[in-house]
Design a protein around this motif. Structure first.
Motif, short mmCIF file in Angstrom:
data_model
loop_
_atom_site.label_atom_id
_atom_site.label_comp_id
_atom_site.label_asym_id
_atom_site.label_seq_id
_atom_site.Cartn_x
_atom_site.Cartn_y
_atom_site.Cartn_z
N PHE A 31 28.13 -39.56 15.77
CA PHE A 31 28.88 -40.19 14.68
C PHE A 31 28.66 -39.48 13.35
O PHE A 31 29.59 -39.35 12.55
N LEU A 32 27.42 -39.00 13.14
CA LEU A 32 27.15 -38.26 11.92
C LEU A 32 27.92 -36.95 11.88
O LEU A 32 28.49 -36.57 10.85
N LEU A 33 27.98 -36.28 13.01
CA LEU A 33 28.74 -35.04 13.10
C LEU A 33 30.23 -35.31 12.92
O LEU A 33 30.93 -34.57 12.22
N LEU A 34 30.71 -36.40 13.55
CA LEU A 34 32.12 -36.77 13.42
C LEU A 34 32.48 -37.06 11.97
O LEU A 34 33.55 -36.65 11.49
N GLU A 35 31.59 -37.76 11.26
CA GLU A 35 31.82 -38.07 9.85
C GLU A 35 31.98 -36.78 9.03
O GLU A 35 32.89 -36.67 8.20
N GLN A 36 31.09 -35.82 9.27
CA GLN A 36 31.17 -34.55 8.55
C GLN A 36 32.45 -33.80 8.87
O GLN A 36 33.10 -33.23 7.98
#
Length: 516
Positions: A31-36
């Motif tokens: 999710f953190l990667l997706l947000e970025q």
């Protein structure tokens, strides 16, 4: 055997828990990667941070040092195509420096394009019925209802109230300086109190008791603190306290509207803004024969209270900012101050023991130019936050994604187009130069388009009256230190030192006390 089974169970639990932990860690990382990735897709080639802190983005830096945060956004926008990107509390944002691009946003405030939010988290803070959230015919109807509040007759009524409050507070400031002549006074909170009392008196007049005014002052302070806090809506946090304070303020203002309605129904003369509003409402009700229980006035008193709070918010902090910068800039430009004093003394004298009339205000051309230049040079509300309700083609090469927070900068526009825009120069608004007309599109301190500030004449009158009286009654001198004139957000912009001044009366012949 039992020991073996126990070891196996412990081992299996460890493996299972490790698997769950690993799964959660992987899910969080995803999710953190997706947000970025989503941020970078929306950002495209815009100038702005390459990576942002998860969810919060750069909210903490904005709250801690908003001056530096917005300066950096402006610098990035200047280096690019007039706009830049960032990320705040899970929201992609675009900062707009270029005036023409700002006009595109202002002109497209409608149900399908942009919505003014007034504050990045304004709907939660101000409520759903705030004037800035209205569109189309509903917005036109509301502005039509508000129009009688700002007629020449109404503005003349307000001018008398404004001057009485200004004079009362100038008297208090003089006493503070006289009691401790060796130490300057900080005008920041004194001006805030003056303008809050002015707003209370002009907007709701006699309908607030002294006790109500003190509670009002306390709640408004809570609200102000909340506008500069992280939007954490839980007990004990400033944002929650601000939201609850707004609810209480609206109820108080709604009660004032009901009291005014009863008075206007008796045919009495208006003595404050809510009276002019309710007088017009009574006429509408009478004309449509809608009278008695369930009348328009009874149904909408809370909504009226919400709109009154809109006026209060717009007038209070913006006027406080302008007054502080007026004192700061007049002190820094003695030739301008001398010309103001010369003009005012030729039109009005406090020895006449009368207040300044609206005809005299209109004669004060140079003082009006000074007021306008103060607002241009230091526009109180430097940004007007909007929300993109659909994908919007800002330029041929960039489309603002739906859901983006968009910040047109009125501050940056004020320094575009105008002759030597970085210089404080009231003569730019003279009848000879007319830069207020030539560069009208760059003067965005009151907004633009359908949602342009409806009370701008009232705000200018207030500043002109203050400048005329303060300059006439007092000698004043700023107590400057390194960085004292730097800009800070509060939430509108003010001088960093809170405007420290020493002052004394210019003449014993000026009978301040006899006018109040």
């Amino acid at each position: 055997m039992f020991a073996t089974v126990t070891v196996l169970i412990i081992t299996m639990n460890f493996i299972l828990s490790s698997t769950i932990t690993s799964y959660l860690v992987c899910l969080l990382a995803f999710f953190l990667l997706l947000e970025q990735i989503i941020y970078l897709i929306k950002k495209r080639n815009l100038p702005g941070p390459l990576f942002v802190f998860p969810f919060l983005g750069n909210t903490v830096s904005m709250v801690r040092n908003p001056t530096r945060f917005w300066q950096l956004q402006a610098e990035l926008a200047k280096s690019g195509s007039g706009f830049s990107a960032n990320y705040l509390i899970g929201k992609f944002m675009v900062f707009i420096r270029d005036t023409e691009l700002s006009h595109l946003v202002f002109a497209n405030v409608r149900p399908d394009a942009f919505m003014i939010v007034g504050h990045p988290f304004g709907k939660k803070l101000f409520g759903e019925h705030n004037l800035i959230y209205l569109f189309g015919q509903e917005h036109k109807d509301m502005r039509h209802r508000i129009a009688p509040n700002f007629t020449p007759k109404a503005l003349s009524t307000y001018a008398c109230l404004q001057q009485i409050i200004i004079l009362e507070h100038l008297q208090k400031w003089e006493k503070l300086s006289t009691d401790d002549p060796d130490n300057p006074i900080a005008l920041r909170f004194l001006v805030r109190d003056m303008n809050l009392e002015t707003s209370q008196t002009v907007f709701v007049g006699p309908y607030l008791s002294q006790e109500d005014r003190q509670i009002f002052k306390y709640d408004y302070l809570k609200f102000n603190i909340g506008t500069m806090s992280l939007p954490i809506d839980f007990p004990g946090f400033a944002f929650r306290e601000a939201r609850l304070a707004v609810d209480r303020l609206v109820l108080t203002l709604a009660d004032s509207a009901e009291q005014s309605m009863r008075r206007m129904e008796k045919g009495e003369e208006p003595i404050c803004l809510i009276d002019y509003w309710m007088q017009d409402t009574v006429r509408e009700i009478t004309a449509s024969a809608v009278v008695g229980e369930g009348s328009l006035a009874q149904v909408s008193s809370r909504i009226t209270g919400m709109h009154l709070f809109d006026f209060l918010f717009a007038a209070q902090d913006a006027s406080s900012s302008s007054v502080l910068w007026a004192v700061t800039l007049l002190d820094a430009h003695p030739k301008v101050l001398a010309k103001v004093r010369e003009e005012v003394s030729g039109i009005w004298s406090p020895e006449s023991n009368s207040l300044i009339t609206m005809d005299q205000v209109r004669e004060m051309k140079y003082t009006q130019a000074v007021a306008r230049e103060v607002i241009r040079y230091r526009p109180p509300a430097t940004l007007v936050p909007h929300m993109a309700l659909q994908d919007f083609a800002l330029t041929e090469s960039y489309t603002i994604p739906k859901g983006t927070l968009v910040f047109p900068s009125t501050f940056e526009s004020s320094f575009q187009g105008f002759t030597e825009a970085d210089r404080f120069d009231p003569d730019r608004f003279s009848e000879k130069r007319l830069e207020d007309q030539v560069f009208k599109r760059n003067f965005l301190a009151f907004g633009a388009g359908a949602h342009q500030c409806v009370g701008q004449r009232y705000a200018l009158n207030h500043l002109v009256l203050f400048i005329a009286m303060f300059s006439t009654f007092f000698h004043f001198e700023r107590q400057k230190t390194d960085g004292s004139d730097e800009i800070i957000y509060n939430p509108t912009i003010i001088p960093k030192d809170g405007c420290m001044v020493s002052l004394s009366r210019r003449s014993a012949r000026y009978p301040i006390l006899s006018l109040v």
